[in-house]
Scaffold this active site. Structure first.
Site, PDB file in Angstrom:
ATOM      1  N   ASP A 210      48.562  10.843  35.177  1.00  0.00           N
ATOM      2  CA  ASP A 210      48.102   9.529  35.625  1.00  0.00           C
ATOM      3  C   ASP A 210      46.581   9.554  35.702  1.00  0.00           C
ATOM      4  O   ASP A 210      45.993  10.220  36.555  1.00  0.00           O
ATOM      5  CB  ASP A 210      48.696   9.220  36.999  1.00  0.00           C
ATOM      6  CG  ASP A 210      48.282   7.848  37.532  1.00  0.00           C
ATOM      7  OD1 ASP A 210      47.441   7.189  36.898  1.00  0.00           O
ATOM      8  OD2 ASP A 210      48.803   7.454  38.596  1.00  0.00           O
TER       9      ASP A 210
ATOM     10  N   CYS B  43      42.795   7.582  70.542  1.00  0.00           N
ATOM     11  CA  CYS B  43      43.507   8.743  71.094  1.00  0.00           C
ATOM     12  C   CYS B  43      42.622   9.949  71.353  1.00  0.00           C
ATOM     13  O   CYS B  43      43.069  10.943  71.932  1.00  0.00           O
ATOM     14  CB  CYS B  43      44.669   9.139  70.183  1.00  0.00           C
ATOM     15  SG  CYS B  43      44.157   9.917  68.630  1.00  0.00           S
TER      16      CYS B  43
END
Length: 465
Positions: free
Chosen positions: A362, A238
Protein backbone atom coordinates in the site's frame (compact mmCIF):
# COMPACT_ATOMS: atom_id res chain seq x y z
CA UNK A 1 18.38 -36.15 23.62
CA UNK A 2 16.00 -35.85 20.66
CA UNK A 3 15.91 -32.05 21.03
CA UNK A 4 19.71 -31.87 20.99
CA UNK A 5 19.81 -34.00 17.84
CA UNK A 6 17.25 -31.73 16.18
CA UNK A 7 19.30 -28.69 17.20
CA UNK A 8 22.57 -29.96 15.73
CA UNK A 9 20.83 -31.32 12.62
CA UNK A 10 19.17 -27.93 12.05
CA UNK A 11 22.52 -26.14 12.32
CA UNK A 12 24.36 -28.47 9.94
CA UNK A 13 21.63 -28.65 7.29
CA UNK A 14 21.07 -24.89 7.35
CA UNK A 15 24.79 -24.11 7.05
CA UNK A 16 24.97 -26.41 4.03
CA UNK A 17 22.04 -24.55 2.43
CA UNK A 18 23.77 -21.26 3.22
CA UNK A 19 26.92 -22.38 1.38
CA UNK A 20 24.89 -23.40 -1.67
CA UNK A 21 23.15 -20.01 -1.72
CA UNK A 22 26.47 -18.19 -1.51
CA UNK A 23 27.84 -20.19 -4.42
CA UNK A 24 24.86 -18.99 -6.48
CA UNK A 25 25.51 -15.37 -5.51
CA UNK A 26 22.63 -15.02 -3.04
CA UNK A 27 23.02 -13.58 0.46
CA UNK A 28 20.85 -16.24 2.10
CA UNK A 29 19.57 -14.15 5.00
CA UNK A 30 16.26 -15.96 5.53
CA UNK A 31 16.01 -19.41 3.86
CA UNK A 32 18.57 -21.16 6.11
CA UNK A 33 16.69 -19.90 9.17
CA UNK A 34 13.36 -21.07 7.77
CA UNK A 35 14.77 -24.56 7.23
CA UNK A 36 16.29 -24.63 10.72
CA UNK A 37 12.93 -23.72 12.25
CA UNK A 38 11.22 -26.57 10.40
CA UNK A 39 13.75 -29.04 11.76
CA UNK A 40 13.97 -27.57 15.29
CA UNK A 41 11.06 -25.20 16.11
CA UNK A 42 12.56 -24.23 19.50
CA UNK A 43 16.04 -23.50 18.13
CA UNK A 44 16.03 -19.95 19.55
CA UNK A 45 15.57 -21.31 23.07
CA UNK A 46 18.74 -23.37 22.59
CA UNK A 47 20.68 -20.29 21.51
CA UNK A 48 19.20 -18.19 24.30
CA UNK A 49 20.23 -20.68 26.97
CA UNK A 50 23.77 -20.96 25.64
CA UNK A 51 24.30 -17.18 25.44
CA UNK A 52 23.20 -16.56 29.04
CA UNK A 53 20.79 -13.82 28.00
CA UNK A 54 23.63 -11.58 26.78
CA UNK A 55 21.25 -10.26 24.15
CA UNK A 56 19.83 -6.85 23.18
CA UNK A 57 16.69 -6.67 21.03
CA UNK A 58 15.78 -3.47 19.16
CA UNK A 59 12.28 -2.90 17.81
CA UNK A 60 10.02 -0.06 16.68
CA UNK A 61 9.00 1.52 13.38
CA UNK A 62 12.02 3.63 12.44
CA UNK A 63 15.68 3.49 13.40
CA UNK A 64 16.13 -0.20 14.21
CA UNK A 65 18.99 -0.80 11.78
CA UNK A 66 20.92 2.37 12.63
CA UNK A 67 20.50 1.83 16.37
CA UNK A 68 21.60 -1.81 16.20
CA UNK A 69 24.59 -0.97 13.99
CA UNK A 70 25.73 1.81 16.35
CA UNK A 71 25.37 -0.44 19.39
CA UNK A 72 27.24 -3.24 17.61
CA UNK A 73 30.04 -0.79 16.81
CA UNK A 74 30.30 0.39 20.43
CA UNK A 75 30.46 -3.18 21.74
CA UNK A 76 33.10 -4.22 19.21
CA UNK A 77 35.24 -1.23 20.13
CA UNK A 78 34.94 -2.44 23.72
CA UNK A 79 36.46 -5.75 22.67
CA UNK A 80 33.28 -7.85 22.50
CA UNK A 81 32.56 -10.55 19.93
CA UNK A 82 29.16 -9.74 18.40
CA UNK A 83 26.36 -11.57 16.64
CA UNK A 84 24.22 -9.05 14.73
CA UNK A 85 21.76 -8.94 11.82
CA UNK A 86 23.38 -5.85 10.36
CA UNK A 87 21.63 -6.17 6.98
CA UNK A 88 18.22 -5.86 8.62
CA UNK A 89 16.79 -9.39 8.21
CA UNK A 90 14.54 -8.90 11.24
CA UNK A 91 11.80 -11.52 10.89
CA UNK A 92 12.18 -14.75 12.82
CA UNK A 93 13.74 -16.66 9.87
CA UNK A 94 16.37 -13.94 9.44
CA UNK A 95 17.09 -13.88 13.18
CA UNK A 96 17.67 -17.64 13.22
CA UNK A 97 19.96 -17.29 10.19
CA UNK A 98 21.92 -14.63 12.08
CA UNK A 99 22.56 -17.09 14.91
CA UNK A 100 23.52 -19.82 12.46
CA UNK A 101 26.11 -17.49 10.93
CA UNK A 102 27.51 -16.05 14.15
CA UNK A 103 27.22 -18.61 16.93
CA UNK A 104 30.64 -20.05 17.86
CA UNK A 105 29.60 -22.98 20.06
CA UNK A 106 31.94 -23.50 23.00
CA UNK A 107 33.99 -20.57 21.77
CA UNK A 108 30.95 -18.32 22.25
CA UNK A 109 31.84 -17.31 25.82
CA UNK A 110 31.57 -13.54 25.99
CA UNK A 111 29.67 -13.22 22.72
CA UNK A 112 27.03 -10.49 22.77
CA UNK A 113 24.00 -10.46 20.51
CA UNK A 114 22.45 -7.30 19.01
CA UNK A 115 19.32 -7.91 16.95
CA UNK A 116 16.86 -5.61 15.29
CA UNK A 117 13.46 -7.28 15.48
CA UNK A 118 10.30 -6.62 13.48
CA UNK A 119 7.43 -5.35 15.63
CA UNK A 120 5.30 -8.42 14.85
CA UNK A 121 8.21 -10.74 15.68
CA UNK A 122 9.32 -9.36 19.05
CA UNK A 123 6.63 -11.36 20.87
CA UNK A 124 7.97 -14.60 19.36
CA UNK A 125 11.60 -14.11 20.45
CA UNK A 126 11.53 -12.17 23.72
CA UNK A 127 10.97 -15.22 25.92
CA UNK A 128 13.22 -17.82 24.23
CA UNK A 129 16.14 -15.36 24.03
CA UNK A 130 15.55 -13.86 27.54
CA UNK A 131 17.45 -10.66 26.64
CA UNK A 132 19.38 -8.32 28.93
CA UNK A 133 17.66 -5.36 27.29
CA UNK A 134 14.92 -4.46 24.79
CA UNK A 135 15.00 -1.09 23.02
CA UNK A 136 11.80 0.44 21.60
CA UNK A 137 12.52 3.33 19.21
CA UNK A 138 9.17 4.80 18.12
CA UNK A 139 5.82 4.02 16.50
CA UNK A 140 4.58 5.50 13.23
CA UNK A 141 2.21 4.33 10.52
CA UNK A 142 4.14 1.87 8.39
CA UNK A 143 3.20 -0.94 5.99
CA UNK A 144 -0.53 -0.70 6.70
CA UNK A 145 -1.16 -3.62 4.34
CA UNK A 146 0.63 -5.86 6.87
CA UNK A 147 -0.30 -4.38 10.23
CA UNK A 148 -3.23 -2.00 9.74
CA UNK A 149 -3.31 1.11 11.89
CA UNK A 150 -0.45 1.99 14.22
CA UNK A 151 -2.47 0.95 17.28
CA UNK A 152 -2.14 -2.67 16.14
CA UNK A 153 1.65 -2.42 16.18
CA UNK A 154 1.66 -0.66 19.56
CA UNK A 155 -0.43 -3.49 21.01
CA UNK A 156 1.85 -6.15 19.52
CA UNK A 157 4.95 -4.65 21.10
CA UNK A 158 3.17 -3.79 24.34
CA UNK A 159 2.04 -7.39 24.80
CA UNK A 160 5.58 -8.59 24.07
CA UNK A 161 7.08 -6.30 26.74
CA UNK A 162 4.71 -7.74 29.34
CA UNK A 163 6.25 -11.16 28.62
CA UNK A 164 9.82 -9.92 29.11
CA UNK A 165 11.81 -11.78 31.78
CA UNK A 166 12.08 -9.94 35.10
CA UNK A 167 15.79 -9.21 34.62
CA UNK A 168 15.24 -7.56 31.21
CA UNK A 169 15.78 -3.78 31.07
CA UNK A 170 13.31 -1.94 28.82
CA UNK A 171 14.93 1.04 27.08
CA UNK A 172 12.08 3.27 25.91
CA UNK A 173 11.79 6.56 24.01
CA UNK A 174 10.32 9.03 26.53
CA UNK A 175 9.45 11.54 23.79
CA UNK A 176 7.03 9.22 21.97
CA UNK A 177 3.68 8.99 23.80
CA UNK A 178 2.88 5.74 21.99
CA UNK A 179 6.05 4.14 23.34
CA UNK A 180 5.50 5.58 26.82
CA UNK A 181 1.97 4.19 26.89
CA UNK A 182 3.16 0.57 26.79
CA UNK A 183 5.68 0.72 29.66
CA UNK A 184 4.58 -2.31 31.72
CA UNK A 185 4.20 -2.10 35.47
CA UNK A 186 6.70 -4.04 37.52
CA UNK A 187 9.44 -3.97 34.86
CA UNK A 188 12.68 -1.99 34.95
CA UNK A 189 12.32 0.90 32.48
CA UNK A 190 15.17 3.16 31.33
CA UNK A 191 14.06 6.29 29.46
CA UNK A 192 15.93 8.28 26.80
CA UNK A 193 14.93 11.49 25.02
CA UNK A 194 15.86 14.98 23.86
CA UNK A 195 15.66 17.74 26.47
CA UNK A 196 16.79 20.76 24.46
CA UNK A 197 17.20 21.25 20.72
CA UNK A 198 17.62 23.96 18.10
CA UNK A 199 15.24 21.93 15.91
CA UNK A 200 11.50 22.36 15.99
CA UNK A 201 8.72 21.05 13.79
CA UNK A 202 7.97 23.60 11.08
CA UNK A 203 4.48 22.28 10.54
CA UNK A 204 2.58 20.88 13.50
CA UNK A 205 0.00 19.56 11.04
CA UNK A 206 2.39 16.95 9.66
CA UNK A 207 1.30 13.40 10.36
CA UNK A 208 1.21 12.68 14.09
CA UNK A 209 0.13 9.17 14.98
CA UNK A 210 -0.14 9.75 18.74
CA UNK A 211 -2.37 12.81 18.95
CA UNK A 212 -4.58 11.31 21.63
CA UNK A 213 -3.91 9.85 25.05
CA UNK A 214 -4.09 6.04 24.93
CA UNK A 215 -5.30 5.98 28.54
CA UNK A 216 -8.36 8.25 28.30
CA UNK A 217 -8.54 9.25 24.57
CA UNK A 218 -8.24 12.99 25.31
CA UNK A 219 -6.09 15.17 23.03
CA UNK A 220 -2.47 15.46 24.17
CA UNK A 221 -1.17 18.94 25.00
CA UNK A 222 2.35 19.74 23.73
CA UNK A 223 4.78 22.37 24.92
CA UNK A 224 7.47 21.32 22.42
CA UNK A 225 7.51 19.30 19.18
CA UNK A 226 10.52 17.54 17.72
CA UNK A 227 8.77 15.81 14.81
CA UNK A 228 5.70 13.64 14.28
CA UNK A 229 4.21 13.04 17.72
CA UNK A 230 7.61 13.21 19.47
CA UNK A 231 8.13 15.97 22.00
CA UNK A 232 7.00 17.23 25.42
CA UNK A 233 3.41 16.03 25.92
CA UNK A 234 0.88 15.82 28.70
CA UNK A 235 -2.73 14.72 28.98
CA UNK A 236 -4.63 17.45 30.83
CA UNK A 237 -7.42 14.97 31.66
CA UNK A 238 -5.69 11.96 33.23
CA UNK A 239 -2.15 13.23 33.81
CA UNK A 240 -0.31 10.87 31.44
CA UNK A 241 2.89 12.68 30.49
CA UNK A 242 6.43 12.43 29.18
CA UNK A 243 8.79 10.72 31.62
CA UNK A 244 11.97 12.47 32.70
CA UNK A 245 14.70 10.77 30.61
CA UNK A 246 17.52 8.90 32.35
CA UNK A 247 19.65 9.60 29.27
CA UNK A 248 18.82 13.04 27.86
CA UNK A 249 20.42 14.82 24.91
CA UNK A 250 21.02 18.53 25.50
CA UNK A 251 21.78 21.38 23.06
CA UNK A 252 21.08 19.38 19.91
CA UNK A 253 22.28 21.52 17.02
CA UNK A 254 23.60 21.47 13.47
CA UNK A 255 27.35 21.37 13.03
CA UNK A 256 28.97 21.44 9.59
CA UNK A 257 27.21 18.56 7.76
CA UNK A 258 26.04 16.74 10.88
CA UNK A 259 24.59 17.16 14.35
CA UNK A 260 26.14 17.81 17.78
CA UNK A 261 24.57 17.07 21.15
CA UNK A 262 25.65 16.73 24.77
CA UNK A 263 24.95 13.78 27.04
CA UNK A 264 26.06 13.49 30.67
CA UNK A 265 29.05 15.74 30.06
CA UNK A 266 30.16 14.04 26.82
CA UNK A 267 29.75 15.36 23.28
CA UNK A 268 28.11 13.31 20.55
CA UNK A 269 28.67 14.02 16.87
CA UNK A 270 26.70 12.32 14.08
CA UNK A 271 27.65 12.54 10.41
CA UNK A 272 24.00 13.05 9.42
CA UNK A 273 21.99 16.27 9.79
CA UNK A 274 18.75 14.34 10.48
CA UNK A 275 17.26 14.82 13.95
CA UNK A 276 15.95 11.25 14.07
CA UNK A 277 19.51 9.97 14.19
CA UNK A 278 19.96 11.67 17.57
CA UNK A 279 17.29 9.31 18.90
CA UNK A 280 19.04 6.34 17.29
CA UNK A 281 22.33 7.39 18.85
CA UNK A 282 20.72 7.93 22.26
CA UNK A 283 19.14 4.48 22.21
CA UNK A 284 22.46 2.86 21.27
CA UNK A 285 24.44 4.82 23.86
CA UNK A 286 21.92 3.97 26.58
CA UNK A 287 22.09 0.28 25.75
CA UNK A 288 25.90 0.39 25.55
CA UNK A 289 26.08 1.93 29.02
CA UNK A 290 23.78 -0.72 30.44
CA UNK A 291 25.84 -3.44 28.71
CA UNK A 292 28.93 -2.16 30.53
CA UNK A 293 30.87 -0.53 27.66
CA UNK A 294 33.76 1.38 29.21
CA UNK A 295 33.16 5.14 29.58
CA UNK A 296 36.38 6.11 27.79
CA UNK A 297 35.52 3.84 24.83
CA UNK A 298 32.03 5.23 24.54
CA UNK A 299 33.20 8.83 24.87
CA UNK A 300 35.68 8.31 22.02
CA UNK A 301 33.19 6.58 19.72
CA UNK A 302 30.41 9.09 20.46
CA UNK A 303 32.60 11.86 19.09
CA UNK A 304 32.29 10.53 15.53
CA UNK A 305 29.22 8.40 14.77
CA UNK A 306 28.36 7.27 11.25
CA UNK A 307 24.87 6.09 10.33
CA UNK A 308 26.00 4.11 7.25
CA UNK A 309 24.29 1.35 5.27
CA UNK A 310 21.86 3.50 3.33
CA UNK A 311 20.75 5.62 6.28
CA UNK A 312 21.76 9.15 5.26
CA UNK A 313 24.94 7.56 3.88
CA UNK A 314 27.34 9.90 2.12
CA UNK A 315 29.11 8.46 -0.91
CA UNK A 316 31.64 9.84 -3.38
CA UNK A 317 31.21 8.19 -6.77
CA UNK A 318 34.06 9.24 -9.06
CA UNK A 319 34.04 12.74 -7.60
CA UNK A 320 30.24 13.09 -7.57
CA UNK A 321 28.55 13.50 -4.20
CA UNK A 322 25.61 11.25 -3.31
CA UNK A 323 23.42 10.89 -0.21
CA UNK A 324 21.58 7.54 -0.02
CA UNK A 325 18.77 6.97 2.45
CA UNK A 326 15.81 4.74 3.20
CA UNK A 327 12.27 6.16 3.11
CA UNK A 328 9.33 3.94 4.02
CA UNK A 329 6.61 5.93 5.79
CA UNK A 330 5.32 9.53 6.07
CA UNK A 331 7.21 10.55 9.21
CA UNK A 332 10.57 9.24 8.02
CA UNK A 333 10.06 10.75 4.57
CA UNK A 334 9.19 14.13 6.11
CA UNK A 335 12.37 14.08 8.18
CA UNK A 336 14.48 13.29 5.11
CA UNK A 337 12.79 16.14 3.25
CA UNK A 338 13.70 18.44 6.15
CA UNK A 339 17.34 17.50 5.60
CA UNK A 340 17.07 18.08 1.84
CA UNK A 341 15.47 21.45 2.54
CA UNK A 342 18.53 22.54 4.56
CA UNK A 343 20.90 21.76 1.68
CA UNK A 344 23.01 24.76 0.61
CA UNK A 345 24.31 23.15 -2.59
CA UNK A 346 22.21 22.67 -5.73
CA UNK A 347 20.35 19.39 -5.18
CA UNK A 348 18.86 16.68 -7.41
CA UNK A 349 16.56 13.89 -6.23
CA UNK A 350 15.96 10.29 -7.27
CA UNK A 351 12.89 8.89 -5.50
CA UNK A 352 12.48 5.10 -5.73
CA UNK A 353 9.00 3.88 -4.77
CA UNK A 354 8.42 0.12 -4.76
CA UNK A 355 5.43 -1.93 -3.59
CA UNK A 356 6.97 -5.35 -2.98
CA UNK A 357 6.01 -7.16 0.22
CA UNK A 358 9.06 -5.91 2.15
CA UNK A 359 8.28 -2.32 1.09
CA UNK A 360 4.57 -2.50 1.88
CA UNK A 361 2.12 -3.02 -0.99
CA UNK A 362 0.00 0.00 0.00
CA UNK A 363 1.79 3.15 -1.23
CA UNK A 364 -1.01 5.57 -0.35
CA UNK A 365 1.24 6.85 2.44
CA UNK A 366 3.01 9.13 -0.04
CA UNK A 367 -0.05 11.41 0.10
CA UNK A 368 0.54 11.91 3.83
CA UNK A 369 4.05 13.22 3.24
CA UNK A 370 4.71 16.94 3.17
CA UNK A 371 6.59 17.09 -0.13
CA UNK A 372 5.24 20.62 -0.55
CA UNK A 373 7.81 21.87 1.99
CA UNK A 374 10.46 21.65 -0.76
CA UNK A 375 8.74 24.53 -2.59
CA UNK A 376 10.79 26.83 -0.33
CA UNK A 377 14.00 25.28 -1.66
CA UNK A 378 15.38 27.44 -4.46
CA UNK A 379 18.33 25.12 -5.11
CA UNK A 380 16.25 22.05 -6.05
CA UNK A 381 17.12 21.34 -9.70
CA UNK A 382 15.74 18.00 -10.94
CA UNK A 383 13.67 15.08 -9.64
CA UNK A 384 13.47 11.56 -11.07
CA UNK A 385 10.70 9.17 -9.97
CA UNK A 386 11.36 5.47 -10.45
CA UNK A 387 10.55 2.04 -8.99
CA UNK A 388 7.56 -0.24 -9.46
CA UNK A 389 5.23 2.64 -8.54
CA UNK A 390 7.13 5.38 -10.32
CA UNK A 391 4.00 6.83 -11.90
CA UNK A 392 2.27 7.10 -8.51
CA UNK A 393 5.24 9.09 -7.23
CA UNK A 394 5.24 11.16 -10.40
CA UNK A 395 1.60 12.11 -9.82
CA UNK A 396 2.33 12.96 -6.19
CA UNK A 397 5.22 15.21 -7.21
CA UNK A 398 3.05 16.90 -9.84
CA UNK A 399 0.38 17.72 -7.24
CA UNK A 400 3.13 19.01 -4.92
CA UNK A 401 4.05 21.53 -7.60
CA UNK A 402 7.14 19.87 -9.09
CA UNK A 403 5.73 18.56 -12.36
CA UNK A 404 7.95 20.83 -14.45
CA UNK A 405 11.21 19.44 -12.99
CA UNK A 406 10.11 15.80 -12.54
CA UNK A 407 10.85 12.95 -14.94
CA UNK A 408 9.37 9.47 -14.51
CA UNK A 409 11.82 6.76 -15.57
CA UNK A 410 11.67 2.96 -15.53
CA UNK A 411 14.46 0.97 -13.85
CA UNK A 412 15.92 2.11 -10.55
CA UNK A 413 19.59 1.38 -11.41
CA UNK A 414 19.16 2.90 -14.87
CA UNK A 415 17.65 6.02 -13.31
CA UNK A 416 20.45 6.37 -10.76
CA UNK A 417 23.08 6.04 -13.51
CA UNK A 418 21.26 8.62 -15.62
CA UNK A 419 21.00 11.06 -12.71
CA UNK A 420 24.70 10.64 -11.91
CA UNK A 421 25.66 11.24 -15.53
CA UNK A 422 23.54 14.40 -15.57
CA UNK A 423 24.82 15.68 -12.20
CA UNK A 424 26.90 18.87 -12.63
CA UNK A 425 30.11 19.36 -10.68
CA UNK A 426 29.50 20.71 -7.19
CA UNK A 427 25.87 19.50 -7.07
CA UNK A 428 24.52 16.83 -4.71
CA UNK A 429 22.35 13.84 -5.61
CA UNK A 430 19.92 12.57 -2.99
CA UNK A 431 18.66 9.02 -3.56
CA UNK A 432 15.53 8.27 -1.51
CA UNK A 433 14.57 4.62 -1.79
CA UNK A 434 12.12 2.17 -0.28
CA UNK A 435 13.60 -1.00 1.18
CA UNK A 436 13.82 -3.49 -1.69
CA UNK A 437 15.95 -1.28 -3.94
CA UNK A 438 18.12 0.27 -1.23
CA UNK A 439 20.90 -2.32 -0.98
CA UNK A 440 20.94 -3.10 -4.71
CA UNK A 441 21.48 0.60 -5.44
CA UNK A 442 24.12 0.81 -2.71
CA UNK A 443 26.01 -2.23 -4.05
CA UNK A 444 25.80 -0.81 -7.56
CA UNK A 445 27.17 2.57 -6.52
CA UNK A 446 30.04 1.01 -4.57
CA UNK A 447 30.94 -1.26 -7.49
CA UNK A 448 30.66 1.66 -9.89
CA UNK A 449 33.02 3.69 -7.73
CA UNK A 450 35.57 0.87 -7.55
CA UNK A 451 35.48 0.21 -11.30
CA UNK A 452 35.99 3.86 -12.18
CA UNK A 453 38.81 4.30 -9.66
CA UNK A 454 40.54 1.16 -10.95
CA UNK A 455 40.21 2.34 -14.56
CA UNK A 456 41.71 5.69 -13.63
CA UNK A 457 44.62 4.01 -11.85
CA UNK A 458 45.34 1.75 -14.83
CA UNK A 459 45.36 4.72 -17.17
CA UNK A 460 48.00 6.42 -15.03
CA UNK A 461 50.41 3.50 -15.27
CA UNK A 462 53.18 4.15 -17.85
CA UNK A 463 52.73 1.99 -20.87
CA UNK A 464 49.10 1.08 -20.16
CA UNK A 465 46.77 0.89 -23.12
Amino acid sequence: MLNRLRFFLAINVSKFVKQILRLTGRKGTTLPGAIALRICPDILSHFGSKLNGNVVLITGTNGKTTTSNLLTHFLRKDGRAIISNSLGANLIQGIVTTFLDGYKGKAADGQAVVLEVDEATIGKVIQPLHPNAVVVTNFFRDQMDRYGEVDTVVELVGNALKKAPDHTMLILNADDPLVSSIAPEGKRVIWYGINSSDFSAEDHNEVKDGKFCRTCSSPLHYTQYHYGQLGFYRCLTCGFQRANPDYAAERVRLHEEGILFELKGDVGRINSPALYNVYNALAAITAANLMGVKREVLREEMSSMATGLGRMERMNIAGKHVMLTLVKNPTGFNQVLSVVQQETRPAHLVVVLNDHYADGTDVSWIWDTNIEKLRKMSRLQRIWATGTRAFDMGVRLKYAGFGDITEVMEGDIRTVDHALAELPEGHLLYILSTYTSLYAIRDHLLAKGRIEVEAKNRASVPGSA
